[in-house]
Scaffold this active site. Structure first.
Site, PDB file in Angstrom:
ATOM      1  N   ARG A  59       0.688  -1.219  -0.223  1.00  0.00           N
ATOM      2  CA  ARG A  59      -0.149  -0.007   0.171  1.00  0.00           C
ATOM      3  C   ARG A  59       1.203   1.022   0.148  1.00  0.00           C
ATOM      4  NH1 ARG A  59      -4.812  -1.973   3.775  1.00  0.00           N
ATOM      5  NH2 ARG A  59      -6.285  -2.354   1.776  1.00  0.00           N
ATOM      6  N   LYS A 221     -19.399 -15.010   1.585  1.00  0.00           N
ATOM      7  CA  LYS A 221     -20.287 -14.801   2.118  1.00  0.00           C
ATOM      8  C   LYS A 221     -21.095 -14.141   0.351  1.00  0.00           C
ATOM      9  CE  LYS A 221     -20.903 -13.189   5.660  1.00  0.00           C
ATOM     10  NZ  LYS A 221     -20.504 -12.282   7.082  1.00  0.00           N
ATOM     11  N   GLY A 374      -9.777  -8.146  -1.613  1.00  0.00           N
ATOM     12  CA  GLY A 374      -8.289  -8.262  -0.759  1.00  0.00           C
ATOM     13  C   GLY A 374      -7.810  -9.668  -1.070  1.00  0.00           C
ATOM     14  N   GLY A 397     -13.573  -3.213   0.010  1.00  0.00           N
ATOM     15  CA  GLY A 397     -14.453  -2.899   0.318  1.00  0.00           C
ATOM     16  C   GLY A 397     -14.894  -1.605  -0.487  1.00  0.00           C
TER      17      GLY A 397
HETATM   18  P1  ADP Z   1     -12.496 -11.268  -1.155  1.00  0.00           P
HETATM   19  O1  ADP Z   1     -11.208 -10.381   0.103  1.00  0.00           O
HETATM   20  O2  ADP Z   1     -11.431 -11.541  -2.920  1.00  0.00           O
HETATM   21  O3  ADP Z   1     -13.425 -10.416  -1.426  1.00  0.00           O
HETATM   22  P2  ADP Z   1     -13.673 -12.883   0.230  1.00  0.00           P
HETATM   23  O4  ADP Z   1     -13.081 -12.058   1.901  1.00  0.00           O
HETATM   24  O5  ADP Z   1     -15.132 -12.360  -0.002  1.00  0.00           O
HETATM   25  O6  ADP Z   1     -13.092 -12.480  -1.090  1.00  0.00           O
HETATM   26  O7  ADP Z   1     -13.385 -14.562   1.082  1.00  0.00           O
HETATM   27  C1  ADP Z   1     -12.427 -15.198   1.009  1.00  0.00           C
HETATM   28  C2  ADP Z   1     -12.740 -16.243   1.528  1.00  0.00           C
HETATM   29  O8  ADP Z   1     -13.373 -17.508   1.596  1.00  0.00           O
HETATM   30  C3  ADP Z   1     -11.158 -17.397   2.331  1.00  0.00           C
HETATM   31  O9  ADP Z   1     -10.792 -16.896   3.716  1.00  0.00           O
HETATM   32  C4  ADP Z   1     -11.655 -18.455   1.804  1.00  0.00           C
HETATM   33  O10 ADP Z   1     -10.899 -19.291   2.384  1.00  0.00           O
HETATM   34  C5  ADP Z   1     -13.099 -18.378   1.891  1.00  0.00           C
HETATM   35  N1  ADP Z   1     -13.894 -19.759   1.264  1.00  0.00           N
HETATM   36  C6  ADP Z   1     -13.738 -20.116  -0.256  1.00  0.00           C
HETATM   37  N2  ADP Z   1     -14.029 -20.953  -0.459  1.00  0.00           N
HETATM   38  C7  ADP Z   1     -14.978 -21.111   0.400  1.00  0.00           C
HETATM   39  C8  ADP Z   1     -15.649 -22.884   0.974  1.00  0.00           C
HETATM   40  N3  ADP Z   1     -15.802 -23.142  -0.233  1.00  0.00           N
HETATM   41  N4  ADP Z   1     -15.705 -22.416   2.108  1.00  0.00           N
HETATM   42  C9  ADP Z   1     -15.344 -21.901   3.003  1.00  0.00           C
HETATM   43  N5  ADP Z   1     -14.273 -20.766   2.715  1.00  0.00           N
HETATM   44  C10 ADP Z   1     -14.192 -20.712   1.848  1.00  0.00           C
HETATM   45 MG    MG Z   2     -11.626 -11.037   2.009  1.00  0.00          MG
END
Ligand code: ADP
Ligand code: MG
Length: 418
Positions: A59, A221, A374, A397
């Site tokens: 960053r 989620k 992230g 975010g």
């Molecule tokens: P980003 O930061 O890229 O937006 P998220 O924060 O939404 O992504 O999600 C990332 C998390 O989702 C990771 O910690 C990963 O371990 C978890 N994850 C991905 N697939 C699964 C799954 N099938 N079951 C549980 N957790 C999962």
């Molecule tokens: Mg995340």
């Protein structure tokens, strides 16, 4: 010398790409002459620390383009950032001195540092700055007025400078004093290089994507991503779903998904999205096979099974090999790719194949490729593929909210010039 001096034109990230950018967002070129003037620069130095040292300086590096241009133009830079969540109190472990140290190493230049935000130390530091010099205020969130966007605090901050630059894309979705309060009080108020680049790239995705436009959504989620999927649905040609949220999609289609994470209260929303996708003629890709585990652990027993034959008591933690091939094929000829959210629990090697496979497909794609989020960004970096992607967004975010179609307060504060 002005920041927009012809000699500096080559360092601008705007220019030729401006046709897809928001014409109204002023940038460093609109700052006018800054030599000898105090310029307040909101940066995102919210970096991980480890035992008093910066553990990851990405960053800080991302802010260097703006800092170098302002330094070259002779500005007296007053940098400000938050770090962590001190919630309005001084927390010794969240002081910004280690960040100033790292910035100084990266720039090869001295960086003054204040021990308070708007107090005596800050004022002394500001007064001591020479032309082209820079100083860093203490962690903004040591003051409760930052998150509350308190008038008195915003007045005090704005009083430290004569112009304002926001280069903290990662904080642009927060209506905090340093993000909206200061630009409401101080003109000119413009976007730095990083903020401009982020807004241009994300605007281009929403407004004029090359086709086919493929969105890959995954992560933990579905509730975090419903807004983005909804806003993108009528704009994309293909929607690829992975991660834990794929199991809520599969469950909505009537599959038995064992003990996989399913958000029951979102099943109806997902059914609505699937119906809208069908109406809009969007191809929706869901996993056809998955890697399952007998419990949620790195060393759990692992199996690959068809998505419609998940064993009772097992949970899906990654997409399977056939799904990876299909997804890679759907990504290969894309004109535009947006990827947000890993395909599985990529932190564990046993369940990282899906995320790495998709990362390779995105890296190999000749279209305009953007990673937002992230964890997805971390996964692409870990795979060593970040350089082969057109743009890796720095704001988790903030990029999500932008893609949901929400006006970011920090961007709106700059766009509304009188
Ligand atoms: P980003 O930061 O890229 O937006 P998220 O924060 O939404 O992504 O999600 C990332 C998390 O989702 C990771 O910690 C990963 O371990 C978890 N994850 C991905 N697939 C699964 C799954 N099938 N079951 C549980 N957790 C999962
Ligand atoms: Mg995340």
């Amino acid at each position: 010398m002005t920041v927009g001096d012809a000699a500096l034109a080559g360092t601008s990230l705007g220019g030729a790409d401006a046709e897809f950018g928001p014409g109204r967002l002023p940038g460093l070129d609109d700052l006018g002459a800054v030599e000898g003037r105090h310029v307040l620069v909101r940066v995102d130095f919210n970096v991980p620390l480890d035992q008093g040292r910066v553990a990851d300086d990405l960053r800080i590096e991302e802010s260097l383009a703006t800092i170098r241009r302002l330094r070259h133009a002779g500005a007296r830079m007053v940098l400000m950032s938050h770090l962590g969540r001190p919630e309005g109190a001084v927390v010794e472990s969240l002081r910004l001195a280690p960040v100033a140290q790292r910035l100084s190493e990266l720039l090869g230049d001295e960086v003054a540092v204040a021990t308070d935000v708007v107090g005596d130390s800050a004022r002394r530091m500001v007064e001591g700055l020479g032309d082209g010099h820079l100083g860093l205020l203490e962690n903004l969130r040591f003051e409760a007025g930052e998150e509350a966007n308190d008038d008195t605090f915003a007045d005090a901050l704005a009083g430290l400078g004569q112009a304002y630059v926001n280069d903290a894309f990662g904080a642009a979705h927060r209506a905090h004093a340093s993000v909206v309060g200061v630009p409401a009080r101080l003109r000119p108020a413009v976007a730095g290089e990083l903020l401009r680049a982020e807004v241009e790239v994300l605007s281009r995705l929403l407004a004029s994507p090359e086709r086919p436009f493929v969105a890959i959504l995954g992560g933990a989620k579905v509730s975090d991503k419903l807004g983005v999927i909804s806003n993108l649905l009528e704009r994309v040609d293909r929607l690829i779903v992975g991660g834990a949220m794929a199991f809520t999609f599969l469950a909505a289609r009537g599959y038995d998904v064992g003990t996989s994470r399913v958000e029951e209260d979102r099943l109806d929303d997902v059914r609505d999205l699937l119906a809208r996708a069908e109406d809009a003629g969007v191809e929706v890709h869901l996993p056809i096979d998955v890697a399952v585990a007998d419990h949620f652990a790195e060393d759990a027993d692992r199996r690959e099974v068809p998505a419609d034959a998940m064993p009772d008591g097992w949970m899906g933690l990654d997409i399977g090999p056939d799904t990876i091939s299909r997804y890679a094929a759907a990504i290969g000829d894309a004109g535009t790719v947006l990827w947000n959210g890993p395909m599985g629990v990529f932190e564990w090697d046993a369940f990282s194949a899906g995320t790495n496979g998709v990362a390779r497909a995105v890296a190999a794609c000749d279209g305009f490729t953007v990673i937002g989020g992230g964890d997805s960004a971390a996964a692409v970096r870990k795979a060593g593929l970040a350089a082969q992607v057109s743009h890796v967004s720095t704001g988790g975010g903030a990029s999500l909210e932008f893609l949901e179609g929400v006006d970011l307060p920090g961007v709106a504060a700059l766009a509304q010039q009188d």
